[in-house]
Design an enzyme around this catalytic site. Structure first.
Site, mmCIF file in Angstrom:
data_model
loop_
_atom_site.group_PDB
_atom_site.id
_atom_site.type_symbol
_atom_site.label_atom_id
_atom_site.label_comp_id
_atom_site.label_asym_id
_atom_site.label_seq_id
_atom_site.Cartn_x
_atom_site.Cartn_y
_atom_site.Cartn_z
ATOM 1 N N GLN A 80 25.485 -14.703 10.565
ATOM 2 C CA GLN A 80 25.859 -14.681 9.157
ATOM 3 C C GLN A 80 27.299 -15.174 8.996
ATOM 4 O O GLN A 80 28.236 -14.489 9.406
ATOM 5 C CB GLN A 80 25.730 -13.238 8.648
ATOM 6 N N SER A 135 32.063 -13.701 6.044
ATOM 7 C CA SER A 135 33.468 -13.282 5.992
ATOM 8 C C SER A 135 34.412 -14.397 6.430
ATOM 9 O O SER A 135 34.091 -15.187 7.307
ATOM 10 C CB SER A 135 33.689 -12.084 6.907
ATOM 11 N N SER A 185 29.165 -11.941 14.041
ATOM 12 C CA SER A 185 28.434 -11.310 15.145
ATOM 13 C C SER A 185 27.409 -12.276 15.702
ATOM 14 O O SER A 185 26.680 -12.923 14.950
ATOM 15 C CB SER A 185 27.691 -10.063 14.660
ATOM 16 N N GLU A 238 20.766 -5.721 3.794
ATOM 17 C CA GLU A 238 21.538 -5.191 4.902
ATOM 18 C C GLU A 238 21.586 -3.664 4.808
ATOM 19 O O GLU A 238 21.402 -2.956 5.783
ATOM 20 C CB GLU A 238 22.954 -5.777 4.839
ATOM 21 N N GLU A 256 35.075 2.369 2.157
ATOM 22 C CA GLU A 256 35.766 2.423 0.859
ATOM 23 C C GLU A 256 35.002 1.611 -0.187
ATOM 24 O O GLU A 256 34.826 2.049 -1.329
ATOM 25 C CB GLU A 256 37.193 1.876 0.999
#
Ligand code: FAD
Lengths: 393, 357
Positions: free
Chosen positions: A112, A115, A147, A230, A363
């Site tokens: 993926q 990010s 990853s 996910e 968070e």
């Protein structure tokens, strides 16, 4: 036609035609896919039978009893859990035919490319550019914390195609071929010593327009499908009592009475109760899914398991005392699969720290629960109506 | 496999109980009642017991009850917890009833099931299942002694009293001196029971009856605690969406959003634990672990929810007029009732073979 009885019959036919004992593993998986028994809720011809998702359990039970090989979902978690549902929902017929079979079988592993160094929690701020040239897109940018990029054949990728509109509207979703020229994967060593994730540099990578998923500029909406899946993947699993991290530390406790202290006993019991209750909550969520009433608990389960894994594995290291001061192996490796529990206590403790960061930080997930589940107001935002190129960076 | 969901019938039961409580048992009424001589809500009790037959849920039909299970009783308790209703449901329709079910006392059972009479097990509220409790002296017939901390004894018509000969006895409340104690929880008050040669009828062996009663009490208390915690969360979220400070709804500040999201997670987990305990009691499978896990988890969560509700309501939360305090007092008392979380954790150590050092 897809009653439990019918599924059981089809599964037995598959087993009879391809006896697991004498059939090559991949051949068996291919036959299973073609019989529609891979993911029964997928359409016919794409590994499924349009059956209710809950019926998969019927097939799995039969196959397990017969000792049939499975597709080892740990090796291709991103492919199975995230890429596949996104392709199913937004892909063209050709894309579905091309990608889903080798993905499910595990012949082609996915990663993926979301990010970026400057866009993590605020993923929509991403800056990787894709510029159209005829039937192709030319992609330039840098992704990070990817990853498994080192063993992946394909990637789901989001890139900016229009910098002149607000950030959520100028993103497009692609499938990137990791073997193409211009894709460079560099290992990023992590706290555990190994390099499970990578930096990925994209330099003039050419992606045909036929590998776009969804409309141009609609990538953010497509990405939501990926991200929601996910979280469901993490919440909906079925565990026996003492099934996760708590089972490992309980075993040590039982086998090594010399390590026990009163303080650790109290903490262990508290965590045992919390792990059991979290297990029951995810079982309850699973039962809701089966009867077709998905609850919002999914978002919560990832939060619960992240905290529990961290606390339990921390206790495990302390329980081991002198041994807890040691580590199994710091060798820099690029593992093929992520195994949270496979190694020793020190590794488990360190790896669990990623649980509250990967797939959305604790968070950020708390914000999502507060806003979407509890309906509390969002924070005031200054970035929503500004063109991406004009945002402060 | 354990069924952790609610059936349609259970949801219908919930709706009916909730309606009834909305009509009979609003917060200002409950607050006013706590300061009157009749803290127990007779009318609400009558409506639940007489009107809906809920006092007999756990009693088989041939013994005058509804022949339902702990799953339904748990749903009733969720709603009673949500309303901090001052009725003797847990103490009479669950705990005393379970004690009678363990004995052969069909007449009393039918009385309790109908709600005509209220029963109270004369074991202090803080006693955990399987631990020691105080008994009275059995002197060739009449009973003598003093027991403290007996929940809802003040409204009970019949007391179920364990004595030093190992028997469980029924004592008519009029034959005992019941003195209300000033209690932390205003909606489930405690009393001292003094027996001074009170006539008593032997019901059966105390030990199995008390154990069974306290196990059911502890297990279903978790559902009351869930209802209470769910009210605290829902009401606090509602208030914080409306309440404005700094020109914004206070609920939009992330520090509070995260606290509420955490609380939501605790409450969601509590529901699963409580459902699991109710289901285990209903099926008789895995009862001890399920009840112990639920009680090791429920107390701290309910107290946390009530404490957050009070804090996040600010000044208004600290007033007598606002119901937050009723919930806090009930939650704190519940965290001691039928054993503390710590006591249940210790019991669990034996049950799942995680022995102390
Ligand atoms: C083991 C691991 C594997 C990963 N694998 C992949 C992968 O395969 N593919 C991929 O694309 N990404 C992957 N990631 C990246 C991951 O998704 C991001 O790290 C994550 O989304 C957080 O982004 P960030 O690291 O930029 O942190 P930042 O967004 O910079 O956050 C820093 C801190 O600020 C907090 N924060 C940020 N915004 C807010 C807010 N609005 N309110 C409150 N707090 C806030 C965060 O919670 C965090 O504590 C992986 C990460 C890890 C750790």
């Amino acid at each position: 036609m897809t009653s439990a009885e019918e599924l059981r019959r089809r599964t037995r036919e598959l087993l009879a035609a391809h006896p697991p004992a004498s059939t090559d593993r991949l051949d068996f998986l291919r036959a299973r896919f073609d019989a529609g028994l891979a993911w029964v809720h997928y359409p016919e011809g794409l590994g499924g039978l349009d059956a209710p998702r809950s019926q998969q359990a019927v097939v799995d039970a039969e196959l397990e009893a017969a000792g049939a090989p499975d597709n080892d979902s740990r090796r291709n978690g991103i492919g199975l859990g995230m890429a596949a549902p996104t392709i199913l929902k937004y892909g063209t017929e050709e894309q579905k035919q091309r990608f889903l079979r080798p993905l499910w079988i595990g012949e082609e592993v996915w990663c993926q490319l979301f990010s970026e160094p400057g866009a993590g929690s605020d993923l929509a701020a991403l800056g990787t550019r894709a510029v159209r040239e005829g039937d192709e897109w030319v992609v330039n940018g840098q992704k990070v914390w990817t990853s498994g990029a080192h063993n992946s054949r394909w990637a789901i990728l989001i890139a900016r195609t229009d910098p002149d509109v607000p950030k959520h509207r100028g993103i497009t979703y692609f499938v990137c071929d990791m073997t193409d020229p211009g894709v460079e994967v560099r290992p990023l060593r992590q706290v555990t010593g190994e390099a499970e994730f990578n930096e990925v540099f994209l330099t003039d990578v050419r992606i045909p327009d036929a590998r776009r998923l969804g409309e141009v500029g609609d990538g953010w909406r497509v990405a939501q499908t990926t991200l929601n899946n996910e979280r469901v993947a993490i919440g909906g699993m079925r565990l026996p009592r003492e099934g996760g991290m708590i089972g490992l530390v309980s075993k040590t406790w039982r086998e090594r009475p010399e390590l026990r202290t009163h303080d650790l006993h109290q903490r262990l019991l508290k965590l045992w109760v919390e792990a059991e209750v979290a297990r029951l909550t995810s079982e309850r969520l699973r039962q809701q899914l089966v009867v077709g009433q998905p609850g919002p608990e999914g978002a919560g389960m990832k939060l619960a398991f992240a905290r529990l894994n961290q606390e339990i594995s921390g206790l495990d290291v302390e329980l081991l005392g002198e041994e807890g001061l040691l580590y199994d192996d710091w060798t820099m490796r690029r593992p093929e699969l992520v195994d949270f529990t496979g190694r020793e206590a020190g590794y488990r403790y360190l790896r669990s720290k990623g649980n509250s960061i990967e797939g959305g930080t604790t968070e950020v997930l708390l914000n999502i629960v507060a806003e979407r589940v509890l309906g509390l107001p969002a924070e005031p935002r200054t970035d929503k109506d500004v063109a991406w190129k004009d945002l402060a960076r | 496999m354990t069924d952790l969901l609610y059936s349609e019938e259970e949801e219908a039961l919930r709706a009916a109980v909730r309606d009834l409580l909305a009509d009979h048992c609003d917060a200002p009424g409950v607050i006013a009642r706590t300061e009157s001589d009749t803290p127990h809500h007779r009318e609400a009790w009558k409506a639940l017991a007489d009107g809906m037959g809920l006092a007999g849920l756990l009693v088989p039909e041939d013994k005058g009850g509804q022949g339902a299970t702990h799953r339904e009783a748990a749903v009733v308790l969720e709603e009673l917890g949500r309303a901090v209703a001052p009725v003797a449901y847990l103490t009479s329709a669950v705990v005393a009833t379970e004690a009678l079910l363990a004995c052969d006392a069909d007449d009393l059972l039918a009385d309790l099931a109908s709600g005509r009479r209220i029963g109270a097990l004369a074991v202090a509220l803080n006693v955990a299942p399987g631990t020691a409790y105080k008994v009275v002296r059995h002197e060739d017939g009449p009973l003598r002694g003093e027991l403290t901390g007996i929940a809802d004894a003040a409204v009970a018509d019949v007391l179920l009293v364990p004595a030093d000969d190992g028997g469980l006895y029924a004592v008519d409340a009029t034959a005992a001196t019941v003195t209300p104690q000033v209690s932390l929880d205003l909606t489930r008050p405690l009393a001292t029971v003094t027996l001074d040669g009170a006539p008593a009828r032997l019901l059966g062996d105390a030990e199995p009856a008390v154990r069974r009663a306290l196990t059911a009490g502890a297990g279903l208390l978790a559902s009351e605690q869930f209802g209470l915690a769910d009210w605290a969360l829902t009401e606090t979220v509602r208030y914080l969406k409306e309440r404005k400070q700094f020109n914004r709804p206070v609920g939009g500040f992330q520090a509070l959003k995260h606290r509420l999201a955490q609380l939501w997670l605790e409450v969601v987990n509590l529901r699963a634990a409580a459902r699991n305990a109710a289901d285990a009691l209903a099926t008789g499978e895995d009862v001890e672990v399920a009840v112990t896990v639920a009680q090791a988890f429920a107390g701290p969560v309910a107290v946390h929810a009530a404490e957050e509700a009070l804090q996040l309501h600010g000044g208004i939360g600290m007033t007598w007029e606002h119901p937050a305090h009723l919930y806090l007092k009930r939650a704190k008392a519940d965290s001691i009732a039928y054993g503390t979380a710590g006591a249940h954790r210790e019991a669990l150590a034996g049950l799942v073979d995680l022995q102390a050092p």
